[in-house]
Design an enzyme around this catalytic site. Structure first.
Site, PDB file in Angstrom:
ATOM      1  N   TYR A 142      60.868  87.857 168.253  1.00 52.56           N
ATOM      2  CA  TYR A 142      61.745  88.459 169.263  1.00 52.56           C
ATOM      3  C   TYR A 142      62.401  89.745 168.752  1.00 52.56           C
ATOM      4  O   TYR A 142      62.922  90.532 169.527  1.00 52.56           O
ATOM      5  CB  TYR A 142      62.844  87.475 169.706  1.00 52.56           C
ATOM      6  CG  TYR A 142      62.344  86.283 170.493  1.00 52.56           C
ATOM      7  CD1 TYR A 142      61.015  86.197 170.907  1.00 52.56           C
ATOM      8  CD2 TYR A 142      63.193  85.244 170.818  1.00 52.56           C
ATOM      9  CE1 TYR A 142      60.558  85.100 171.613  1.00 52.56           C
ATOM     10  CE2 TYR A 142      62.740  84.139 171.535  1.00 52.56           C
ATOM     11  CZ  TYR A 142      61.417  84.073 171.927  1.00 52.56           C
ATOM     12  OH  TYR A 142      60.966  82.982 172.633  1.00 52.56           O
ATOM     13  N   LYS A 189      54.045  76.619 161.929  1.00 48.38           N
ATOM     14  CA  LYS A 189      52.619  76.653 162.281  1.00 48.38           C
ATOM     15  C   LYS A 189      51.891  77.145 161.027  1.00 48.38           C
ATOM     16  O   LYS A 189      51.193  78.161 161.022  1.00 48.38           O
ATOM     17  CB  LYS A 189      52.432  77.596 163.484  1.00 48.38           C
ATOM     18  CG  LYS A 189      51.065  77.567 164.115  1.00 48.38           C
ATOM     19  CD  LYS A 189      50.754  76.286 164.850  1.00 48.38           C
ATOM     20  CE  LYS A 189      49.330  76.316 165.373  1.00 48.38           C
ATOM     21  NZ  LYS A 189      48.844  75.011 165.832  1.00 48.38           N
ATOM     22  N   ASP A 221      52.949  72.605 167.644  1.00 48.94           N
ATOM     23  CA  ASP A 221      52.261  71.989 168.787  1.00 48.94           C
ATOM     24  C   ASP A 221      52.421  70.471 168.747  1.00 48.94           C
ATOM     25  O   ASP A 221      52.670  69.823 169.774  1.00 48.94           O
ATOM     26  CB  ASP A 221      50.777  72.403 168.835  1.00 48.94           C
ATOM     27  CG  ASP A 221      50.106  72.402 167.477  1.00 48.94           C
ATOM     28  OD1 ASP A 221      50.804  72.291 166.449  1.00 48.94           O
ATOM     29  OD2 ASP A 221      48.865  72.506 167.426  1.00 48.94           O
ATOM     30  N   ASP A 245      63.327  78.339 170.510  1.00 45.83           N
ATOM     31  CA  ASP A 245      63.631  78.633 171.909  1.00 45.83           C
ATOM     32  C   ASP A 245      62.936  77.594 172.788  1.00 45.83           C
ATOM     33  O   ASP A 245      63.541  76.969 173.674  1.00 45.83           O
ATOM     34  CB  ASP A 245      63.108  80.054 172.219  1.00 45.83           C
ATOM     35  CG  ASP A 245      63.570  80.576 173.556  1.00 45.83           C
ATOM     36  OD1 ASP A 245      64.413  79.911 174.193  1.00 45.83           O
ATOM     37  OD2 ASP A 245      63.085  81.642 173.979  1.00 45.83           O
ATOM     38  N   ASP A 249      64.693  73.889 174.466  1.00 42.96           N
ATOM     39  CA  ASP A 249      64.688  73.656 175.914  1.00 42.96           C
ATOM     40  C   ASP A 249      64.014  72.328 176.238  1.00 42.96           C
ATOM     41  O   ASP A 249      64.495  71.568 177.077  1.00 42.96           O
ATOM     42  CB  ASP A 249      63.934  74.783 176.636  1.00 42.96           C
ATOM     43  CG  ASP A 249      64.887  75.823 177.200  1.00 42.96           C
ATOM     44  OD1 ASP A 249      66.032  75.896 176.703  1.00 42.96           O
ATOM     45  OD2 ASP A 249      64.492  76.558 178.124  1.00 42.96           O
TER      46      ASP A 249
END
Ligand code: NAD
Length: 354
Positions: A142, A189, A221, A245, A249
């Protein structure tokens, strides 16, 4: 104790819910003999309307001068046509960056009284859910270099992390794990990304400083899948900005009630910015319909993390539990047989139970 706070009600339901948080702080002050000093600041759409920018310098300076910030929410349809630097949400990025808040804490707590709101099977959540997601907030993709090629038909975003950036967020996560159940899941990852391999090696090298903490690693994942398959295996999750992020959520939505969940954005000293995870809910703004509990619980986090007043924080959380036990509900968490109240009444009930 005297506490110097910057309050940013913001847009939509922001002013409705911050008013209830102030009510509850008043009750905490009376009961425990504390004084809250408030300064109010503009940010988001309301700042655009008054002074033409989403984050006025006076707001950032005021927040820098405070010991903690409590924010309602920003944004709404009135400003949806605006682009780039003019968007109300830019205020959030500006505050996080300008205040150096690199650590985002998002508890995903399922209240037993609201377990019907959880979309998962009952056996998966038996005994409740209490997960803390620790998300890196000022690095990664980001904030990395981005752009388009000269034809504009190829775009790129860059993910970068340095060892000090990983160390400071991992340290926060280890410290939080020490205060909870001494269980830490680092999500990355590392089978694909070089940043993740660095992340994993830094977390592993720090583990020897916290021998009591059981550290595990999981690919992002798999973590997304495990959160809905068996959420009770998680206690503290630490991860980089974009993964955090998405996972925070997901973790919060399995608790089923967006109006209930607080968050904290922290740095290495005691300063923090506290806010509910939900947005400005323009559909119900000013109608006495918003659930103020996420904001009130954000105050509890503020007392715990910035002011180390855990008894006072516990008192707020227990008051919320008691009000739910008694069957009081705002519309968003209403179910059969319960008693529906508005924003103001919910705030008053919690304040009375402090
Ligand atoms: P939202 O969270 O505002 O609303 C989603 C749904 O949940 C709506 O139906 C809303 O009525 C309901 N809801 C949210 N909070 C509630 C509460 N406390 N009590 C009862 N119901 C509640 O998300 P959205 O609709 O996607 O976004 C609305 C605006 O908020 C947008 O402008 C968005 O950019 C902004 N936003 C701001 C923040 C922030 O300030 N941190 C976060 C997310 C979205």
């Amino acid at each position: 104790m005297k506490m110097r706070l910057a309050l940013i009600p913001g847009d939509g339901i922001g002013p409705d819910i911050v008013a209830e948080a102030v009510k509850v702080m008043g009750a905490v002050g009376t009961k425990f003999g504390h004084k809250f000093d408030y300064s109010f600041y503009l940010a988001g759409g309301s700042a655009l309307d008054s002074v033409g920018v989403p984050l006025p310098e006076s707001t950032l300076l005021g927040c820098q001068d405070a010991e903690a910030v409590l924010l309602g929410a920003v944004g709404g349809p009135k400003w949806d046509h605006l682009a780039g630097e003019q968007r109300p949400e830019k205020a959030l990025l500006g505050l996080r960056g300008g205040l150096g808040l690199f650590c985002n804490l998002r508890p995903a707590l399922l209240y037993e009284q609201l377990s019907d709101a959880c979309p998962l099977r009952k056996d998966l959540i038996a005994g409740g859910l209490d997960i803390m997601v620790v998300r890196e907030l000022t690095g990664g993709i980001y904030f990395g270099e981005r752009g388009r090629n000269e034809h504009g038909d190829t775009a790129f975003d860059t993910m970068a992390y340095s060892i000090p950036e990983i160390e400071r967020i991992a340290r926060m996560a280890f410290e939080i794990a020490m205060k909870r159940n001494k269980k830490l899941m680092s999500v990355d990852k590392a089978n694909i990304l070089e940043t993740s391999r660095l992340w994993r090696s830094v977390v592993n090298s720090m583990a020897s400083e916290y021998p009591e903490v059981e550290v595990d690693h999981m690919y992002v994942d798999n973590a997304a899948m495990q959160l809905v398959r068996n959420p009770r295996q998680f206690d503290v999750i630490v991860t980089e900005n974009m993964f955090g992020d998405i996972l925070s959520d997901e973790a919060s939505m399995i608790t089923g009630s967006i109006g209930m969940l607080p968050s904290a954005s922290l740095r290495s000293d005691s300063f923090g910015m506290y806010e509910p995870i939900h947005g400005s809910a323009p559909d119900i703004a000013g109608k006495d319909l918003a659930n103020p509990i996420a904001t009130i619980l954000s105050v509890a986090m503020m007392l715990r993390y910035t002011f180390t007043l855990s008894e006072e924080a516990d008192a707020i959380e227990q008051a919320v539990g008691k009000v739910l036990d008694e069957g009081w509900r705002t519309g968003d968490i209403m179910s059969e047989g319960m008693k529906q109240v508005g924003t103001k009444e919910m705030g008053s009930l919690i304040a009375r139970n402090i």
